[in-house]
Design a protein around this motif. Structure first.
Motif, PDB file in Angstrom:
ATOM      1  N   GLY A 198       0.438  -1.460  -0.157  1.00 16.51           N
ATOM      2  CA  GLY A 198      -0.274  -0.375  -0.200  1.00 16.51           C
ATOM      3  C   GLY A 198       0.845   1.567  -0.506  1.00 16.51           C
ATOM      4  N   THR A 199       2.042   0.939  -0.402  1.00 15.69           N
ATOM      5  CA  THR A 199       2.431   2.621  -0.540  1.00 15.69           C
ATOM      6  C   THR A 199       2.136   2.709  -1.481  1.00 15.69           C
ATOM      7  OG1 THR A 199       4.892   0.779   0.460  1.00 15.69           O
ATOM      8  CG2 THR A 199       5.334   3.423  -0.664  1.00 15.69           C
ATOM      9  N   PHE A 200       1.534   3.093  -3.021  1.00 16.56           N
ATOM     10  CA  PHE A 200       1.259   3.692  -3.648  1.00 16.56           C
ATOM     11  C   PHE A 200      -0.108   3.526  -3.802  1.00 16.56           C
ATOM     12  CE2 PHE A 200       5.925   2.727  -4.498  1.00 16.56           C
ATOM     13  CZ  PHE A 200       6.391   3.726  -4.309  1.00 16.56           C
ATOM     14  N   TYR A 201      -0.219   3.425  -3.310  1.00 17.41           N
ATOM     15  CA  TYR A 201      -2.617   2.541  -3.343  1.00 17.41           C
ATOM     16  C   TYR A 201      -3.082   2.414  -1.578  1.00 17.41           C
ATOM     17  CZ  TYR A 201      -0.822  -1.835  -3.430  1.00 17.41           C
ATOM     18  OH  TYR A 201       0.245  -3.263  -2.977  1.00 17.41           O
ATOM     19  N   LEU A 202      -4.104   2.575  -1.866  1.00 14.15           N
ATOM     20  CA  LEU A 202      -5.133   1.607  -1.164  1.00 14.15           C
ATOM     21  C   LEU A 202      -5.502   0.319  -0.756  1.00 14.15           C
ATOM     22  CD1 LEU A 202      -8.064   4.325   0.475  1.00 14.15           C
ATOM     23  CD2 LEU A 202      -6.544   3.699   1.630  1.00 14.15           C
ATOM     24  N   VAL A 203      -5.004  -0.703  -0.146  1.00 17.52           N
ATOM     25  CA  VAL A 203      -5.455  -2.176  -0.396  1.00 17.52           C
ATOM     26  C   VAL A 203      -6.485  -2.177  -0.069  1.00 17.52           C
ATOM     27  CG1 VAL A 203      -4.817  -3.707   1.126  1.00 17.52           C
ATOM     28  CG2 VAL A 203      -2.931  -2.733   0.696  1.00 17.52           C
ATOM     29  N   PRO A 209      -7.501 -12.507  -4.735  1.00  9.80           N
ATOM     30  CA  PRO A 209      -7.024 -12.577  -2.775  1.00  9.80           C
ATOM     31  C   PRO A 209      -6.347 -11.923  -2.389  1.00  9.80           C
ATOM     32  CG  PRO A 209      -6.524 -14.329  -4.582  1.00  9.80           C
ATOM     33  CD  PRO A 209      -7.583 -13.558  -5.281  1.00  9.80           C
ATOM     34  N   PHE A 210      -6.011 -10.865  -3.325  1.00  5.84           N
ATOM     35  CA  PHE A 210      -5.105  -9.778  -3.166  1.00  5.84           C
ATOM     36  C   PHE A 210      -5.100  -8.664  -1.856  1.00  5.84           C
ATOM     37  CE2 PHE A 210      -4.893 -10.764  -7.901  1.00  5.84           C
ATOM     38  CZ  PHE A 210      -3.683 -10.981  -7.396  1.00  5.84           C
ATOM     39  N   ARG A 211      -6.503  -8.579  -1.441  1.00  3.03           N
ATOM     40  CA  ARG A 211      -7.120  -7.840  -0.486  1.00  3.03           C
ATOM     41  C   ARG A 211      -6.520  -8.472   0.374  1.00  3.03           C
ATOM     42  NH1 ARG A 211     -12.907  -5.972  -0.610  1.00  3.03           N
ATOM     43  NH2 ARG A 211     -12.135  -5.670  -2.046  1.00  3.03           N
ATOM     44  N   THR A 212      -7.253  -9.834   1.114  1.00  2.00           N
ATOM     45  CA  THR A 212      -6.949  -9.913   1.950  1.00  2.00           C
ATOM     46  C   THR A 212      -5.155 -10.730   2.121  1.00  2.00           C
ATOM     47  OG1 THR A 212      -8.583 -11.176   2.263  1.00  2.00           O
ATOM     48  CG2 THR A 212      -6.821 -12.524   3.441  1.00  2.00           C
ATOM     49  N   ALA A 213      -4.523 -11.010   1.490  1.00  2.00           N
ATOM     50  CA  ALA A 213      -3.144 -11.176   1.723  1.00  2.00           C
ATOM     51  C   ALA A 213      -2.438 -10.544   2.060  1.00  2.00           C
ATOM     52  CB  ALA A 213      -2.944 -11.772   0.060  1.00  2.00           C
ATOM     53  N   SER A 214      -2.670  -9.269   1.472  1.00  2.00           N
ATOM     54  CA  SER A 214      -2.315  -8.346   2.107  1.00  2.00           C
ATOM     55  C   SER A 214      -1.724  -7.565   3.530  1.00  2.00           C
ATOM     56  CB  SER A 214      -2.999  -6.237   1.119  1.00  2.00           C
ATOM     57  OG  SER A 214      -2.731  -6.413  -0.322  1.00  2.00           O
ATOM     58  N   PHE A 219       4.254  -5.507   6.576  1.00  2.00           N
ATOM     59  CA  PHE A 219       5.104  -3.493   5.995  1.00  2.00           C
ATOM     60  C   PHE A 219       3.603  -2.565   5.985  1.00  2.00           C
ATOM     61  CE2 PHE A 219       8.892  -5.189   3.773  1.00  2.00           C
ATOM     62  CZ  PHE A 219       9.600  -5.641   5.362  1.00  2.00           C
ATOM     63  N   PHE A 220       2.742  -3.480   5.290  1.00  2.00           N
ATOM     64  CA  PHE A 220       1.350  -3.321   5.391  1.00  2.00           C
ATOM     65  C   PHE A 220       1.086  -1.961   6.831  1.00  2.00           C
ATOM     66  CE2 PHE A 220      -3.477  -2.949   6.224  1.00  2.00           C
ATOM     67  CZ  PHE A 220      -3.812  -2.628   5.202  1.00  2.00           C
ATOM     68  N   TYR A 221       0.882  -2.853   8.014  1.00  2.00           N
ATOM     69  CA  TYR A 221       0.709  -2.415   9.008  1.00  2.00           C
ATOM     70  C   TYR A 221       1.574  -1.046   9.227  1.00  2.00           C
ATOM     71  CZ  TYR A 221      -2.796  -5.902   8.862  1.00  2.00           C
ATOM     72  OH  TYR A 221      -3.677  -6.959   9.482  1.00  2.00           O
ATOM     73  N   MET A 222       2.534  -1.309   9.452  1.00  2.00           N
ATOM     74  CA  MET A 222       3.739  -0.397   8.812  1.00  2.00           C
ATOM     75  C   MET A 222       3.572   0.800   8.460  1.00  2.00           C
ATOM     76  SD  MET A 222       7.128  -2.334   9.574  1.00  2.00           S
ATOM     77  CE  MET A 222       7.095  -3.793  11.269  1.00  2.00           C
ATOM     78  N   ILE A 223       3.281   1.025   7.220  1.00  4.36           N
ATOM     79  CA  ILE A 223       2.808   1.912   6.484  1.00  4.36           C
ATOM     80  C   ILE A 223       1.904   2.459   6.127  1.00  4.36           C
ATOM     81  CG2 ILE A 223       2.516   2.259   3.795  1.00  4.36           C
ATOM     82  CD1 ILE A 223       4.417   0.708   2.911  1.00  4.36           C
ATOM     83  N   SER A 224       1.086   1.625   6.821  1.00  4.57           N
ATOM     84  CA  SER A 224      -0.975   2.458   7.139  1.00  4.57           C
ATOM     85  C   SER A 224      -0.688   2.951   8.532  1.00  4.57           C
ATOM     86  CB  SER A 224      -1.154   1.558   6.867  1.00  4.57           C
ATOM     87  OG  SER A 224      -2.976   1.215   7.889  1.00  4.57           O
ATOM     88  N   GLY A 225       0.121   2.451   9.845  1.00  9.18           N
ATOM     89  CA  GLY A 225       0.100   3.162  10.708  1.00  9.18           C
ATOM     90  C   GLY A 225       0.913   4.641  10.909  1.00  9.18           C
TER      91      GLY A 225
END
Length: 268
Positions: A198-203, A209-214, A219-225
Motif C-alpha cells: 500500500g505504498t502507492f495505493y489503498l489496499v 484474494p490480493f486484498r486479504t493477502a496484503s 509492512f502493510f501495517y507499518m506503512i498504514s500506521g
C-alpha cells in the motif's frame, strides 16, 4: 629474581557492558556517516524521483485519496520505504562484510553478550533508518505539505520499523555466506513486500484474494500506521499494526540472540 609473565585477566563486567555497547553502536553510526553521499543523500534522491514520477507526472490525473491530495498520501509511504530499506542495508552489509573479510572475530571476541551485540547492530541500523526517513521527510515536504496529526504514530511505527528491519538485516547477514544471498533477500523479499503493502495505493481497493493477502504483510501495517500519523486515516487496523510491529521486533530479536549465542554461521 625472574618471575613468569602472567597475562592480564579479562575484564569482568557485572551486568551490562555499557561501554562496549556504546562503542559498537558508535562504530555502526560512524560507518554509514563516512559514506554519507551513499547512505543519506542517495535515498533522498530516490524518493524525489518517485515523487516526480507518481505526483508531478500525473498531476491533475490522480484523484484525492482518503480525502487528501495524492502527493500527501504517497509521501508517508515513500518515507517508510526508505526507512525499511536503509535499516536493513546497514546491519546486513556491516556484518556480512566482516564475515567475508575474515574479521568476524572482531565482533565475537570482545566482552559483549549476545544481547549487547544484537542491540548494538540493531540500534545502529535503526539510527540510519530514522535519519534517512527524517531527511526524506524534509525533502518531500514542498511536494506533499505533510502535517503531524498523530506524532505518536509517526514515532512508534518509524522507530519500530527501523528496529525490525535492522534485526532482519542482521539475521540475513548471519545466514548469508556471500553477497548474492543478501541481494536475493533484498530483491525477492524486502522490495516486493514493500511495493505490495500500500505504498502507492489503498489496499482496500485491491480485488480478492490480493486484498486479504496484503493483510498478512507486516509492512502493510507499518506503512498504514505511519501514514495515519500524517493524514489521520489508516488503511488497516491500528491495534493490529501496533501489535504486529512489536511482535515482529521481539521475534526477530530472539532469533538474532540465538544466532549469536550459538555462533550459528559465525564460529567454526
Amino acid at each position: 629474581m625472574l618471575t613468569a609473565a602472567v597475562p592480564p585477566l579479562p575484564r569482568d563486567y557485572h551486568g551490562a557492558n555499557w561501554e562496549g555497547l556504546r562503542t559498537l553502536y558508535v562504530r555502526e553510526v560512524r560507518r554509514f556517516f563516512k559514506v554519507g553521499a551513499q547512505t543519506l543523500a542517495a535515498p533522498v534522491v530516490t524518493a524525489l524521483l518517485y515523487m516526480l514520477v507518481f505526483v508531478v507526472a500525473v498531476r491533475g490525473a490522480s484523484p484525492p485519496v482518503e480525502g487528501v491530495r495524492f502527493a500527501t498520501f504517497v509521501a508517508p509511504g515513500l518515507i517508510m520505504m526508505q526507512i525499511l530499506s536503509n535499516a536493513f542495508a546497514n546491519s546486513s552489509s556491516s556484518l556480512l562484510q566482516a564475515k567475508m573479510n575474515g574479521l568476524i572475530s572482531d565482533f565475537i571476541t570482545p566482552p559483549l553478550s549476545p544481547a549487547e551485540q544484537v542491540a548494538g547492530f540493531a540500534l545502529g541500523a535503526a539510527t540510519r533508518g530514522v535519519l534517512v526517513g527524517a531527511v526524506t521527510l524534509l525533502a518531500v515536504l514542498p511536494f506533499a505539505h505533510l502535517t503531524f496529526l498523530h506524532p505518536w504514530a509517526v514515532a512508534y511505527f518509524g522507530i519500530g520499523a527501523a528496529m525490525a528491519m535492522g534485526l532482519l538485516g542482521l539475521m540475513a547477514a548471519i545466514w548469508s555466506v556471500k553477497f548474492d544471498h543478501i541481494a536475493a533477500v533484498s530483491n525477492f523479499v524486502i522490495m516486493p513486500m514493500t511495493f505490495l503493502s500500500g505504498t502507492f495505493y489503498l489496499v482496500a481497493r485491491l480485488p480478492e484474494p490480493f486484498r486479504t493477502a496484503s493483510h498478512f504483510n507486516p509492512f502493510f501495517y507499518m506503512i498504514s500506521g505511519f501514514r495515519y500519523g500524517f493524514i489521520g486515516t489508516a488503511d488497516g487496523s491500528l491495534l493490529v499494526g501496533v501489535l504486529t510491529t512489536a511482535g515482529l521486533t521481539v521475534v526477530l530479536a530472539a532469533i538474532c540472540y540465538w544466532m549469536f549465542a550459538t555462533g550459528y554461521r559465525l564460529k567454526t
